[in-house]
Design a protein around this motif. Structure first.
Motif, PDB file in Angstrom:
ATOM      1  N   THR A  65       2.168   2.736  -6.421  1.00  0.00           N
ATOM      2  CA  THR A  65       3.343   2.232  -5.720  1.00  0.00           C
ATOM      3  C   THR A  65       4.617   2.815  -6.317  1.00  0.00           C
ATOM      4  OG1 THR A  65       3.545   0.306  -7.173  1.00  0.00           O
ATOM      5  CG2 THR A  65       2.209   0.042  -5.162  1.00  0.00           C
ATOM      6  N   ALA A  66       5.647   2.777  -5.517  1.00  0.00           N
ATOM      7  CA  ALA A  66       6.997   3.104  -5.969  1.00  0.00           C
ATOM      8  C   ALA A  66       7.722   1.786  -6.245  1.00  0.00           C
ATOM      9  CB  ALA A  66       7.731   3.902  -4.891  1.00  0.00           C
ATOM     10  N   GLU A  67       8.892   1.863  -6.815  1.00  0.00           N
ATOM     11  CA  GLU A  67       9.682   0.663  -7.077  1.00  0.00           C
ATOM     12  C   GLU A  67       9.982  -0.052  -5.764  1.00  0.00           C
ATOM     13  OE1 GLU A  67      13.819  -0.610  -9.362  1.00  0.00           O
ATOM     14  OE2 GLU A  67      13.285   1.488  -9.153  1.00  0.00           O
ATOM     15  N   HIS A  68       9.725  -1.355  -5.712  1.00  0.00           N
ATOM     16  CA  HIS A  68       9.974  -2.188  -4.523  1.00  0.00           C
ATOM     17  C   HIS A  68       9.325  -1.611  -3.271  1.00  0.00           C
ATOM     18  CE1 HIS A  68      12.628  -4.632  -6.913  1.00  0.00           C
ATOM     19  NE2 HIS A  68      13.343  -3.570  -7.232  1.00  0.00           N
ATOM     20  N   ASP A  69       8.130  -1.107  -3.404  1.00  0.00           N
ATOM     21  CA  ASP A  69       7.404  -0.450  -2.325  1.00  0.00           C
ATOM     22  C   ASP A  69       6.776  -1.467  -1.373  1.00  0.00           C
ATOM     23  OD1 ASP A  69       6.521   1.821  -1.037  1.00  0.00           O
ATOM     24  OD2 ASP A  69       5.101   2.408  -2.600  1.00  0.00           O
ATOM     25  N   VAL A  70       6.546  -1.032  -0.147  1.00  0.00           N
ATOM     26  CA  VAL A  70       5.787  -1.779   0.852  1.00  0.00           C
ATOM     27  C   VAL A  70       4.739  -0.810   1.379  1.00  0.00           C
ATOM     28  CG1 VAL A  70       5.846  -3.036   3.033  1.00  0.00           C
ATOM     29  CG2 VAL A  70       7.817  -3.151   1.484  1.00  0.00           C
ATOM     30  N   VAL A  71       3.451  -1.128   1.161  1.00  0.00           N
ATOM     31  CA  VAL A  71       2.365  -0.214   1.519  1.00  0.00           C
ATOM     32  C   VAL A  71       1.487  -0.871   2.572  1.00  0.00           C
ATOM     33  CG1 VAL A  71       0.396   1.104   0.648  1.00  0.00           C
ATOM     34  CG2 VAL A  71       2.383   0.710  -0.834  1.00  0.00           C
TER      35      VAL A  71
END
Length: 135
Positions: free
Chosen positions: A9-15
């Motif tokens: 994930t990236a910072e503050h990600d939504v997957v």
């Protein structure tokens, strides 16, 4: 039937997780049952929301950050203020969900997507999917 999935994930990600989960449910051969999704992280969450407008996902994370802002006056500061806020966000959103399987498919609305929410990151994350038959 249980499967472990990995993601970065990236910072503050939504997957979006739909593709992996839908494929796993289909491959399980379960016609009627339940699908449980779980992540063992204290600074992440799982949710279902609309996938029609990607900016809605930005709105979701923005509102979660508004409700629980990163601040330095949290009583617990395990790693960072962001980590402390992530624990609270995870507790509010939740780390598991159960969905119904019928006719070999998840019962999801036409615009519903299953999402992994990162409240810290970037991180190596995982989630589990368990499919159980009613029979």
């Amino acid at each position: 039937m249980l499967k472990n999935f990995k993601l970065q994930t990236a910072e503050h990600d939504v997957v979006k997780l739909n593709d992996e989960i839908v494929e796993f449910v289909k491959s399980s051969g379960v016609e009627s049952g339940t699908c449980t999704i779980y992540t063992p992280h204290t600074t992440a969450g799982l949710t279902i929301t609309s996938f029609w407008d990607p900016r809605g996902l930005e709105d979701l994370q923005d509102e979660i950050r508004r409700i629980v802002p990163t601040r330095i006056d949290f009583k617990h500061q395990h790693d960072t203020p962001q980590d402390a806020a992530g624990h609270i966000k995870s507790s509010l959103i939740g780390v598991s969900m159960s969905l119904i399987i019928e006719n070999g498919e998840l019962l999801l609305g036409h615009s519903q997507g299953i999402y992994f929410l990162e409240f810290d990151g970037p991180r190596n994350r995982e989630f589990y999917v368990k499919v159980q038959s009613d029979k």
